[in-house]
Motif scaffolding. Sequence first.
Motif, mmCIF file in Angstrom:
data_model
loop_
_atom_site.group_PDB
_atom_site.id
_atom_site.type_symbol
_atom_site.label_atom_id
_atom_site.label_comp_id
_atom_site.label_asym_id
_atom_site.label_seq_id
_atom_site.Cartn_x
_atom_site.Cartn_y
_atom_site.Cartn_z
ATOM 1 N N VAL A 17 0.886 -1.307 -0.027
ATOM 2 C CA VAL A 17 -0.060 0.019 0.055
ATOM 3 C C VAL A 17 0.837 1.408 -0.150
ATOM 4 C CG1 VAL A 17 -1.580 1.335 1.409
ATOM 5 C CG2 VAL A 17 -1.750 -1.162 1.277
ATOM 6 N N SER A 18 0.535 2.047 -0.802
ATOM 7 C CA SER A 18 1.617 3.105 -1.136
ATOM 8 C C SER A 18 0.908 4.358 -0.150
ATOM 9 C CB SER A 18 1.840 3.719 -2.470
ATOM 10 O OG SER A 18 0.443 4.373 -2.735
ATOM 11 N N GLN A 19 1.688 5.147 0.590
ATOM 12 C CA GLN A 19 1.255 6.045 1.380
ATOM 13 C C GLN A 19 1.598 7.584 0.792
ATOM 14 O OE1 GLN A 19 2.777 5.707 5.457
ATOM 15 N NE2 GLN A 19 1.833 3.604 5.683
ATOM 16 N N PRO A 20 0.598 8.337 1.038
ATOM 17 C CA PRO A 20 0.845 9.676 0.352
ATOM 18 C C PRO A 20 2.099 10.326 1.242
ATOM 19 C CG PRO A 20 -0.994 9.791 1.761
ATOM 20 C CD PRO A 20 -0.693 8.280 1.750
ATOM 21 N N MET A 21 3.111 10.867 0.343
ATOM 22 C CA MET A 21 4.134 11.668 1.040
ATOM 23 C C MET A 21 3.540 12.903 1.599
ATOM 24 S SD MET A 21 7.006 11.498 -2.008
ATOM 25 C CE MET A 21 8.076 12.391 -1.079
ATOM 26 N N SER A 22 4.140 13.022 2.866
ATOM 27 C CA SER A 22 3.680 14.146 3.779
ATOM 28 C C SER A 22 4.655 15.357 3.103
ATOM 29 C CB SER A 22 4.025 13.751 5.004
ATOM 30 O OG SER A 22 5.508 13.611 5.538
ATOM 31 N N GLN A 23 3.946 16.537 3.259
ATOM 32 C CA GLN A 23 4.495 17.876 2.816
ATOM 33 C C GLN A 23 4.834 18.528 4.156
ATOM 34 O OE1 GLN A 23 5.267 18.774 -0.242
ATOM 35 N NE2 GLN A 23 4.149 16.745 -1.097
ATOM 36 N N PRO A 24 6.042 18.980 4.125
ATOM 37 C CA PRO A 24 6.585 19.897 5.276
ATOM 38 C C PRO A 24 5.526 21.048 5.502
ATOM 39 C CG PRO A 24 7.988 20.255 3.435
ATOM 40 C CD PRO A 24 7.049 19.017 2.915
ATOM 41 N N LEU A 25 5.167 21.383 6.739
ATOM 42 C CA LEU A 25 4.386 22.443 7.145
ATOM 43 C C LEU A 25 5.184 23.666 6.757
ATOM 44 C CD1 LEU A 25 3.054 21.160 10.525
ATOM 45 C CD2 LEU A 25 1.867 21.224 8.098
ATOM 46 N N GLU A 26 4.300 24.718 6.178
ATOM 47 C CA GLU A 26 4.822 25.812 6.041
ATOM 48 C C GLU A 26 4.518 26.707 7.093
ATOM 49 O OE1 GLU A 26 3.471 28.110 2.611
ATOM 50 O OE2 GLU A 26 2.963 26.561 1.492
ATOM 51 N N PRO A 27 5.637 27.362 7.705
ATOM 52 C CA PRO A 27 5.720 28.158 9.026
ATOM 53 C C PRO A 27 4.443 29.342 8.643
ATOM 54 C CG PRO A 27 7.482 28.951 7.729
ATOM 55 C CD PRO A 27 6.989 27.786 6.977
ATOM 56 N N GLU A 28 3.737 29.310 9.876
ATOM 57 C CA GLU A 28 2.733 30.330 9.887
ATOM 58 C C GLU A 28 3.114 31.769 9.806
ATOM 59 O OE1 GLU A 28 -0.988 31.240 12.966
ATOM 60 O OE2 GLU A 28 -0.476 29.089 12.789
ATOM 61 N N ARG A 29 2.226 32.338 8.826
ATOM 62 C CA ARG A 29 2.418 33.762 8.635
ATOM 63 C C ARG A 29 2.323 34.656 9.810
ATOM 64 N NH1 ARG A 29 2.002 37.239 3.229
ATOM 65 N NH2 ARG A 29 2.383 39.339 4.178
ATOM 66 N N GLN A 30 3.070 35.434 10.197
ATOM 67 C CA GLN A 30 2.855 36.161 11.460
ATOM 68 C C GLN A 30 2.063 37.360 11.049
ATOM 69 O OE1 GLN A 30 3.651 35.702 14.783
ATOM 70 N NE2 GLN A 30 4.166 33.814 14.258
ATOM 71 N N SER A 31 1.200 37.997 11.722
ATOM 72 C CA SER A 31 0.656 39.244 11.474
ATOM 73 C C SER A 31 1.254 40.266 11.609
ATOM 74 C CB SER A 31 -0.667 39.313 12.094
ATOM 75 O OG SER A 31 -0.494 39.324 13.813
ATOM 76 N N VAL A 32 2.456 40.380 12.277
ATOM 77 C CA VAL A 32 3.395 41.449 12.381
ATOM 78 C C VAL A 32 4.778 40.894 11.974
ATOM 79 C CG1 VAL A 32 4.499 43.404 13.861
ATOM 80 C CG2 VAL A 32 2.086 42.690 14.110
ATOM 81 N N ALA A 33 5.564 41.590 11.165
ATOM 82 C CA ALA A 33 6.893 41.137 10.760
ATOM 83 C C ALA A 33 7.842 41.194 12.022
ATOM 84 C CB ALA A 33 7.389 41.848 9.390
ATOM 85 N N LYS A 34 9.003 40.282 11.892
ATOM 86 C CA LYS A 34 9.792 40.070 12.778
ATOM 87 C C LYS A 34 10.542 41.411 13.225
ATOM 88 C CE LYS A 34 13.073 36.711 14.732
ATOM 89 N NZ LYS A 34 13.698 35.634 14.305
#
Length: 146
Positions: free
Chosen positions: A3-20
Amino acid sequence: MAVSQPMSQPLEPERQSVAKPLRAMAMTAAIVVGGIHLALAQQRYELDSAWIGSVFVAGALVLIVATGVAASGDRWGRPLMWGGWTVSAAICAAFFVLFVLSRSVGLPGYHRSDVPPEQVLALVVEAAYVVTFLAAVAQARRSSAH
């Protein structure tokens, strides 16, 4: 049959509402303003008025903690982050207004006419903090509109 399993994608970092960079500017400003007020607190308490010294300490500590919450970004949720931004901007504005009042009409039990260089620096940084807060609000509004 395998059974082939779907490849997991890395999570994108959540975008902050105020830049660093804005959050870093706010934290730096809070440390400068808080440090100046803490450094002057004992002198104000002993030489001028006990309540002024107490306001310096309480305001500086709340400013640094509230800015720490704001600078953490969305980590603890946007309402808490914006609460931190609002409280710290209000403290900077209050420090600024109280300084002007203490040098003009005076405050209860406290009226001075001198303008020490460290307090001029604090005034400039307090104003810069409020401008940083307004920039953070504008940035968050732009990012939520998209």
